[in-house]
Design a protein around this motif. Structure first.
Motif, PDB file in Angstrom:
ATOM      1  N   ILE A   1       0.853  -1.195   0.000  1.00 41.39           N
ATOM      2  CA  ILE A   1       0.000   0.000   0.000  1.00 41.39           C
ATOM      3  C   ILE A   1       0.882   1.235   0.000  1.00 41.39           C
ATOM      4  CG2 ILE A   1      -1.722   1.301   1.322  1.00 41.39           C
ATOM      5  CD1 ILE A   1      -2.870  -1.384   2.238  1.00 41.39           C
TER       6      ILE A   1
ATOM      7  N   LEU B   1       0.016   4.938  -0.485  1.00 34.60           N
ATOM      8  CA  LEU B   1      -0.975   5.990  -0.729  1.00 34.60           C
ATOM      9  C   LEU B   1      -0.352   7.314  -1.171  1.00 34.60           C
ATOM     10  CD1 LEU B   1      -3.282   5.017   2.222  1.00 34.60           C
ATOM     11  CD2 LEU B   1      -3.994   5.085  -0.166  1.00 34.60           C
TER      12      LEU B   1
ATOM     13  N   ASP C   1       1.101   8.553  -6.888  1.00 29.01           N
ATOM     14  CA  ASP C   1       0.002   8.784  -7.828  1.00 29.01           C
ATOM     15  C   ASP C   1      -0.270   7.540  -8.666  1.00 29.01           C
ATOM     16  OD1 ASP C   1      -0.304  11.318  -6.953  1.00 29.01           O
ATOM     17  OD2 ASP C   1       0.893  12.237  -8.546  1.00 29.01           O
TER      18      ASP C   1
ATOM     19  N   PHE D   1      -0.561   4.634  -7.491  1.00 27.84           N
ATOM     20  CA  PHE D   1      -1.356   3.690  -6.717  1.00 27.84           C
ATOM     21  C   PHE D   1      -2.840   3.937  -7.028  1.00 27.84           C
ATOM     22  CE2 PHE D   1      -3.368   2.170  -2.722  1.00 27.84           C
ATOM     23  CZ  PHE D   1      -2.887   0.875  -2.739  1.00 27.84           C
ATOM     24  N   LYS D   2      -3.255   3.402  -8.179  1.00 28.39           N
ATOM     25  CA  LYS D   2      -4.623   3.637  -8.648  1.00 28.39           C
ATOM     26  C   LYS D   2      -5.411   2.348  -8.549  1.00 28.39           C
ATOM     27  CE  LYS D   2      -4.000   7.417 -11.883  1.00 28.39           C
ATOM     28  NZ  LYS D   2      -2.700   7.370 -12.564  1.00 28.39           N
ATOM     29  N   LEU D   3      -6.641   2.447  -8.087  1.00 24.69           N
ATOM     30  CA  LEU D   3      -7.471   1.255  -7.952  1.00 24.69           C
ATOM     31  C   LEU D   3      -8.862   1.510  -8.522  1.00 24.69           C
ATOM     32  CD1 LEU D   3      -6.582   0.281  -4.277  1.00 24.69           C
ATOM     33  CD2 LEU D   3      -5.642  -0.750  -6.337  1.00 24.69           C
TER      34      LEU D   3
ATOM     35  N   SER E   1     -14.226   2.838  -5.866  1.00 25.26           N
ATOM     36  CA  SER E   1     -13.842   3.602  -4.657  1.00 25.26           C
ATOM     37  C   SER E   1     -12.823   2.854  -3.835  1.00 25.26           C
ATOM     38  CB  SER E   1     -15.043   3.862  -3.749  1.00 25.26           C
ATOM     39  OG  SER E   1     -16.244   3.738  -4.411  1.00 25.26           O
ATOM     40  N   HIS E   2     -12.103   1.907  -4.443  1.00 28.98           N
ATOM     41  CA  HIS E   2     -11.275   1.030  -3.629  1.00 28.98           C
ATOM     42  C   HIS E   2     -10.098   1.733  -2.956  1.00 28.98           C
ATOM     43  CE1 HIS E   2     -13.025  -2.879  -5.563  1.00 28.98           C
ATOM     44  NE2 HIS E   2     -13.942  -2.046  -5.131  1.00 28.98           N
ATOM     45  N   ARG E   3      -9.583   2.806  -3.589  1.00 29.71           N
ATOM     46  CA  ARG E   3      -8.482   3.539  -2.962  1.00 29.71           C
ATOM     47  C   ARG E   3      -8.966   4.164  -1.646  1.00 29.71           C
ATOM     48  NH1 ARG E   3      -4.871   7.875  -2.807  1.00 29.71           N
ATOM     49  NH2 ARG E   3      -2.855   7.455  -3.774  1.00 29.71           N
ATOM     50  N   ASP E   4     -10.193   4.622  -1.674  1.00 33.83           N
ATOM     51  CA  ASP E   4     -10.792   5.192  -0.466  1.00 33.83           C
ATOM     52  C   ASP E   4     -10.887   4.134   0.642  1.00 33.83           C
ATOM     53  OD1 ASP E   4     -12.378   6.945   1.197  1.00 33.83           O
ATOM     54  OD2 ASP E   4     -14.118   5.786   0.538  1.00 33.83           O
TER      55      ASP E   4
ATOM     56  N   ILE F   1      -8.944   1.549   0.963  1.00 29.79           N
ATOM     57  CA  ILE F   1      -7.572   1.278   1.421  1.00 29.79           C
ATOM     58  C   ILE F   1      -7.124   2.369   2.403  1.00 29.79           C
ATOM     59  CG2 ILE F   1      -5.146   1.088   0.701  1.00 29.79           C
ATOM     60  CD1 ILE F   1      -6.629  -1.286  -0.331  1.00 29.79           C
ATOM     61  N   GLN F   2      -7.482   3.609   2.080  1.00 27.31           N
ATOM     62  CA  GLN F   2      -7.153   4.720   2.987  1.00 27.31           C
ATOM     63  C   GLN F   2      -7.787   4.479   4.361  1.00 27.31           C
ATOM     64  OE1 GLN F   2      -5.337   7.931   2.226  1.00 27.31           O
ATOM     65  NE2 GLN F   2      -5.309   7.680   4.463  1.00 27.31           N
TER      66      GLN F   2
END
Ligand code: BGC
Length: 289
Positions: free
Chosen positions: A261, A263, A266, A268-270, A273-276, A278-279
């Motif tokens: 991970i 974050l 830039d 690190f794109k998913l 809403s998956h990046r959200d 992961i955050q």
């Protein structure tokens, strides 16, 4: 303890002042197109015109339901929404709020507002279409990693989520998806498969946290059908439960791997809403320390 919907934290929209944009085709090329440019949506350009409470006299949404849905597969509703009597109940409950039905067509109204399309588009059900996103994380040295899958439909990296079948509990779905998509050992090595199965059931027996439960700004959404998901974190802090989970891509699956991970990057794109999500996992894991 199995995760039940009622014990999970109630969360409905991604953020307080959330306005959907992928559901209006704003992230698409061409802009306002539906999904992979299947049709042109009616353009809802102005953020202020998204909410139903704002009058929009010139709003002329396009009627669209994909032929695979109209063909009437088992996962699809009948074409006439007035035949459906259990809106807002059971599998048709929304994690956002009680949704209203159009007086004439009997179709549910998207709780996040206008999308420029009426009908079901690519989605089988009127109202909420439920998915489950099991987010499995572990510490690898000092690096937090998660199980990622390369999606077959668009090649994007994602949490290995899937649709929730009618009548199934969310936790069964999480487990089934994980076994199906991330593990493909069963035919090749039955003994190892048993060990893996045990690791998976140990892991899923104790969800760490419900990270999100609610509406997803998905490019398939319409005014009458939309995606909702439950994203559940399974964090293996000791590394014990995941040590047997060798990740191998199955024949019909995309690649599966432990992804670090990052974050701050830039790149690190998913998907969706998956990046959200992961955050949220990151915040949870580091807050808990
Ligand atoms: C995917 C989930 C995703 C959901 C909403 C489902 O089809 O499997 O991973 O969160 O759609 O976009």
């Amino acid at each position: 303890m199995p995760l039940s919907v009622s014990s999970a934290t109630a969360m409905s929209l991604p953020t307080k002042n959330f306005i959907h944009s992928k559901a209006r085709g704003l992230a698409n090329e061409p802009r306002f197109s539906y999904a992979n440019n299947l049709i042109a949506r009616f353009p809802v350009e102005n953020d202020n015109l998204v909410k139903w409470s704002t009058p929009y006299d010139d709003y002329r949404p396009v009627e669209y339901t994909h032929k695979s849905v109209l063909a009437g597969p088992v996962w699809a509703d009948p074409g006439d929404a007035r035949e459906i009597k259990d809106f807002n109940e059971g599998k048709r409950v929304s994690f956002t709020r009680k949704y209203s039905l159009d007086e004439v067509s009997g179709r549910p109204e998207n709780p996040a507002g206008r999308t420029g399309v009426i009908g079901r588009g690519l989605l089988g059900q009127y109202g909420p279409n439920h998915a489950a996103d099991p987010l499995v994380t572990r510490m690898n040295g000092s690096v937090l990693e998660f199980v990622a899958i390369k999606r077959r439909d668009n090649g994007e990296w994602a949490i290995p989520g899937g649709m929730v079948d009618a009548g199934q509990t969310v936790s069964q779905t999480l487990k089934r998806e994980f076994l199906e998509e991330a593990q493909n050992l069963l035919d090749k090595d039955p003994d190892q498969a048993k060990i893996v199965e045990k690791s998976v059931s140990d892991l899923f027996a104790s969800p760490t946290e419900t990270l999100y439960k609610g509406y997803v700004d998905d490019p398939r959404n319409t005014d009458n059908a939309w995606m909702e998901t439950v994203c559940t974190l399974f964090h293996d802090a000791s590394g014990e439960m995941t040590k047997n989970l060798k990740l191998e891509a199955g024949d019909d699956a995309g690649a599966v791997k432990w992804m670090p991970i990052d974050l701050k990057s830039d790149d690190f794109k998913l998907y969706a809403s998956h990046r959200d999500f992961i955050q949220r996992a990151w915040d949870f894991v580091y807050k808990a320390e």
